[in-house]
Structure formats: structure tokens, C-alpha cells
Design a protein around this motif. Structure first.
Motif, PDB file in Angstrom:
ATOM      1  N   LYS A  50      33.308  41.771  85.767  1.00 32.33           N
ATOM      2  CA  LYS A  50      32.043  41.069  85.577  1.00 32.33           C
ATOM      3  C   LYS A  50      31.639  41.131  84.119  1.00 32.33           C
ATOM      4  O   LYS A  50      31.512  42.222  83.545  1.00 32.33           O
ATOM      5  N   ALA A  51      31.444  39.968  83.509  1.00 27.39           N
ATOM      6  CA  ALA A  51      30.863  39.880  82.174  1.00 27.39           C
ATOM      7  C   ALA A  51      29.360  39.725  82.346  1.00 27.39           C
ATOM      8  O   ALA A  51      28.885  38.714  82.856  1.00 27.39           O
ATOM      9  N   HIS A  52      28.630  40.747  81.955  1.00 29.12           N
ATOM     10  CA  HIS A  52      27.182  40.723  82.110  1.00 29.12           C
ATOM     11  C   HIS A  52      26.562  39.812  81.049  1.00 29.12           C
ATOM     12  O   HIS A  52      27.223  39.380  80.102  1.00 29.12           O
ATOM     13  N   ALA A  53      25.287  39.540  81.213  1.00 30.66           N
ATOM     14  CA  ALA A  53      24.609  38.594  80.333  1.00 30.66           C
ATOM     15  C   ALA A  53      24.604  39.075  78.888  1.00 30.66           C
ATOM     16  O   ALA A  53      24.565  40.280  78.608  1.00 30.66           O
ATOM     17  N   ALA A  54      24.643  38.125  77.983  1.00 27.56           N
ATOM     18  CA  ALA A  54      24.467  38.463  76.569  1.00 27.56           C
ATOM     19  C   ALA A  54      23.097  39.107  76.383  1.00 27.56           C
ATOM     20  O   ALA A  54      22.119  38.705  77.004  1.00 27.56           O
ATOM     21  N   GLY A  55      23.042  40.106  75.535  1.00 28.28           N
ATOM     22  CA  GLY A  55      21.783  40.793  75.311  1.00 28.28           C
ATOM     23  C   GLY A  55      21.464  41.860  76.332  1.00 28.28           C
ATOM     24  O   GLY A  55      20.351  42.409  76.332  1.00 28.28           O
ATOM     25  N   THR A  56      22.396  42.173  77.237  1.00 30.35           N
ATOM     26  CA  THR A  56      22.184  43.229  78.224  1.00 30.35           C
ATOM     27  C   THR A  56      21.886  44.549  77.522  1.00 30.35           C
ATOM     28  O   THR A  56      22.542  44.917  76.542  1.00 30.35           O
ATOM     29  N   GLU A  87      33.953  45.403  76.152  1.00 25.07           N
ATOM     30  CA  GLU A  87      33.175  44.413  75.410  1.00 25.07           C
ATOM     31  C   GLU A  87      34.007  43.146  75.248  1.00 25.07           C
ATOM     32  O   GLU A  87      35.222  43.200  75.020  1.00 25.07           O
ATOM     33  N   LEU A  88      33.342  42.016  75.406  1.00 24.64           N
ATOM     34  CA  LEU A  88      34.021  40.734  75.262  1.00 24.64           C
ATOM     35  C   LEU A  88      33.047  39.722  74.691  1.00 24.64           C
ATOM     36  O   LEU A  88      32.059  39.344  75.351  1.00 24.64           O
ATOM     37  N   ASP A  89      33.287  39.322  73.459  1.00 30.69           N
ATOM     38  CA  ASP A  89      32.457  38.310  72.812  1.00 30.69           C
ATOM     39  C   ASP A  89      30.973  38.689  72.861  1.00 30.69           C
ATOM     40  O   ASP A  89      30.121  37.846  73.112  1.00 30.69           O
ATOM     41  N   GLY A  90      30.686  39.956  72.640  1.00 31.54           N
ATOM     42  CA  GLY A  90      29.302  40.413  72.618  1.00 31.54           C
ATOM     43  C   GLY A  90      28.694  40.666  73.974  1.00 31.54           C
ATOM     44  O   GLY A  90      27.492  40.950  74.073  1.00 31.54           O
ATOM     45  N   ARG A  91      29.506  40.589  75.033  1.00 30.77           N
ATOM     46  CA  ARG A  91      28.992  40.818  76.385  1.00 30.77           C
ATOM     47  C   ARG A  91      29.699  42.014  77.007  1.00 30.77           C
ATOM     48  O   ARG A  91      30.924  42.139  76.907  1.00 30.77           O
ATOM     49  N   PRO A  92      28.951  42.926  77.651  1.00 34.66           N
ATOM     50  CA  PRO A  92      29.600  44.048  78.323  1.00 34.66           C
ATOM     51  C   PRO A  92      30.341  43.582  79.571  1.00 34.66           C
ATOM     52  O   PRO A  92      29.879  42.683  80.282  1.00 34.66           O
ATOM     53  N   VAL A  93      31.483  44.201  79.829  1.00 37.87           N
ATOM     54  CA  VAL A  93      32.313  43.859  80.978  1.00 37.87           C
ATOM     55  C   VAL A  93      32.547  45.125  81.794  1.00 37.87           C
ATOM     56  O   VAL A  93      32.942  46.162  81.253  1.00 37.87           O
ATOM     57  N   THR A  94      32.308  45.030  83.094  1.00 34.99           N
ATOM     58  CA  THR A  94      32.561  46.152  83.993  1.00 34.99           C
ATOM     59  C   THR A  94      33.577  45.733  85.045  1.00 34.99           C
ATOM     60  O   THR A  94      33.749  44.543  85.324  1.00 34.99           O
ATOM     61  N   PHE A  95      34.229  46.741  85.655  1.00 40.15           N
ATOM     62  CA  PHE A  95      35.311  46.480  86.596  1.00 40.15           C
ATOM     63  C   PHE A  95      35.008  47.152  87.931  1.00 40.15           C
ATOM     64  O   PHE A  95      34.475  48.268  87.973  1.00 40.15           O
TER      65      PHE A  95
END
Length: 315
Positions: A50-56, A87-95
Motif C-alpha cells: 500500500k502506497a499511503h497518501a502523499a503528506g502522510t 518510501e516511493l516517490d515521497g509516499r510511504p509504502v507498507t506491506f
């Protein structure tokens, strides 16, 4: 999510699914489960990214991940793969592990009792297991965001009763003041789409983005609002509420009228649903459907009777 980021997220989930291999060895396809501004979810085999929203808020996300990973929440929340976020393009990613969702085509099999029992257990989480810095649950913030989206959509004949219903809510429900109750661990965005069954196991709650301390009645507010608007049959509402009470849930009294506790959150969720419906209809250039109109009509009734004057707007 931009088209150039989606392939990168797909590559991340494949790598997470096969950490010891240089390439995919299972032959599974990578599929997009959701792609919205507030989060994009992709699956490869039994692994979900899941790529969470920018600015999370990264500190808040870390605290929420710690809650989901805590042994005290085992069997309630789906645990993450690992304690942190990539991190991906400024967005946090969780698995996460993939779980089978509720079947939308089979409403008779909806796990209302299971959802209620999970909520009750969540709401009984001891304060001692919660990490420092766990933010308030984000239910009121989501409602306020939906109203802002409605206003940004431009004039619409159905907007006025929704905005009137919003205006009579207390400030905390409009995310304009702190919640009066911050003593309970809450999901913050409970609906049947937030349940999955990993493998052959039991149902678990997913989506921690709105998890936090707050008023537990908010987690019962969506089914309460659907019942009040005539969208959830009384027997299903009764099943849900009875199971929640039987499991020791703290949001409502065990043996008396639940509506004084549920009234404000249910009104706020009705406004949120109506606001989203209008904004989507404007964006899609389509008329409101029957279900959307029924929620807007409920807002019209609510606006005429402020919460302190009408503890049960279902009548």
C-alpha cells in the motif's frame, strides 16, 4: 497515483513477495486492488503493498503500525510485514498479507457479527499497549474532508441540506475542536470493506490509516447511519449491535438506548456519505441515484432537528 509510480509500486510488491529471489518465481500476476488519492494498493500472490497518501504523517503511521503489530492486537488487526515503511516517490509504502474481502455480491453472508466482535475487542484494548504518540482517530477529519470536497465541487441543488446538517453538529464532529473522548483505541473508518480473511483464518480488520484514540461510537456510526437512513435492514442492525454488546463493546450502554451515544457520529457519517455522493455525481456528470438521494433526504431531516433536540433521528 501517477502512471510512472504504479509500475514502481508493483516492482516493490514483487520484491517483497520474493525477498530471496532476483525475480518472480511464482508466476502470479500483479493486480491493482485500489487506486485513490488517499492510497494505492497492489497485490502480488499473497503479498499486498500500500502506497499511503502523499503528506502522510510518518510518526503517526509508525505508531499505527506498532499497534497493528502488537501481540495484544493479534486476531483483531491484520499485522504488517515489518515494523516500518518503505518510501516511493515521497509516499510511504507498507506491506501486508493478502486476505479475501467480504463478498459484495452476497449481502446475506455479510459478517456483521464478526465485525461487531472485532470492534468490541479493539475498543477494549488496554491503554498500556498503545505506543506513545498515537494520534487521535481520523474519523472527524475524513468527514470534514468530504464536506470540503462538496464545497469545491461547486453549486448543487442537493448541497444545501447536507451543509445545514453539517452546521448543527458539534465542533468536535466537524474536526474543529478536540474530541471529548480520547480514551479508546478506534478504527476510525469502519465498514465491511475493512474486513479480510487471510487464508482459511478468521476475519481481521485492515486499513490503519485512520486508527487512533477517540470516541468508540464513531466506529459504529456508519451502520447506525445506514439503519437510520433506511439502507440497512433492522434485523442486520440488530445483529450487529447485539453482537457488539455481547462481546463487551464500550461505545454504547449494555442494556439501554444506544442512540444518545450514536446520534452525533451517525449524523456526521450521513453528512460524509451525502457529501461524497454529490461530489462524485458532479465529477461524473450524472444524476444522484436512489440510495444517494435517501441519504441526502436524511440530512434534510437532521438539519431541522439539531442533535440536542433529537437524540434519535431514525424515527
Amino acid at each position: 497515483m501517477t502512471a510512472d509510480v504504479l509500475p514502481a509500486l508493483s516492482a516493490k510488491v514483487r520484491a517483497a513477495a520474493h525477498p530471496a529471489a532476483e525475480a518472480c518465481v511464482c508466476g502470479a500476476d500483479t493486480s491493482v486492488l485500489a487506486d485513490r488519492p488517499d492510497g494505492t494498493v497492489v497485490r502480488h500472490g499473497a503479498t499486498v503493498a500500500k502506497a499511503h497518501a502523499a503528506g502522510t504523517d510518518l510518526a503517526g503511521l509508525a505508531a499505527r503500525l506498532a499497534v497493528a503489530a502488537h501481540p495484544a492486537l493479534a486476531g483483531i488487526l491484520l499485522p504488517p510485514h515489518g515494523p516500518g515503511a518503505a518510501e516511493l516517490d515521497g509516499r510511504p509504502v507498507t506491506f501486508w498479507s493478502y486476505g479475501t474481502p467480504v463478498d459484495r455480491e452476497d449481502p446475506d453472508a455479510a459478517p456483521w457479527e464478526e465485525a461487531a466482535a472485532l470492534l468490541a475487542r479493539l475498543h477494549r484494548t488496554p491503554d498500556s499497549v498503545l505506543p506513545p504518540g498515537l494520534p487521535p482517530m481520523r474519523g472527524p477529519a475524513k468527514a470534514a474532508r468530504a464536506v470540503a470536497r462538496l464545497r469545491a465541487a461547486g453549486p448543487h441543488p442537493a448541497a444545501a441540506p447536507v451543509l445545514r446538517a453539517w452546521a448543527v453538529l458539534p465542533a468536535w464532529a466537524r474536526d474543529e475542536a478536540p474530541m471529548p473522548d480520547l480514551g479508546t483505541l478506534c478504527h476510525g473508518d469502519l465498514h465491511l470493506g475493512q474486513l479480510v480473511r487471510p487464508g482459511s483464518g478468521d476475519w481481521l480488520l485492515i486499513d490503519i490509516d485512520d486508527l487512533g484514540r477517540g470516541d468508540p461510537a464513531w466506529d459504529l456510526a456508519r451502520p447506525a447511519a445506514w439503519f437510520a437512513c433506511g439502507l440497512l435492514p433492522p434485523d442486520e442492525w440488530t445483529r450487529f449491535l447485539t453482537a457488539y454488546r455481547k462481546a463487551g463493546g464500550t461505545a454504547v450502554p449494555a442494556d439501554s438506548d444506544p442512540w444518545p451515544a450514536l446520534d452525533v457520529p451517525a449524523r456526521a457519517l450521513s453528512v460524509q456519505t451525502a457529501a461524497q455522493a454529490i461530489a462524485k455525481s458532479v465529477a461524473g456528470g450524472r444524476p444522484l441515484d436512489e440510495v444517494e438521494t435517501s441519504v441526502i433526504d436524511a440530512c434534510d431531516r437532521m438539519a431541522a432537528h439539531p442533535p440536542e433536540l433529537a437524540p434519535d433521528f431514525a424515527t
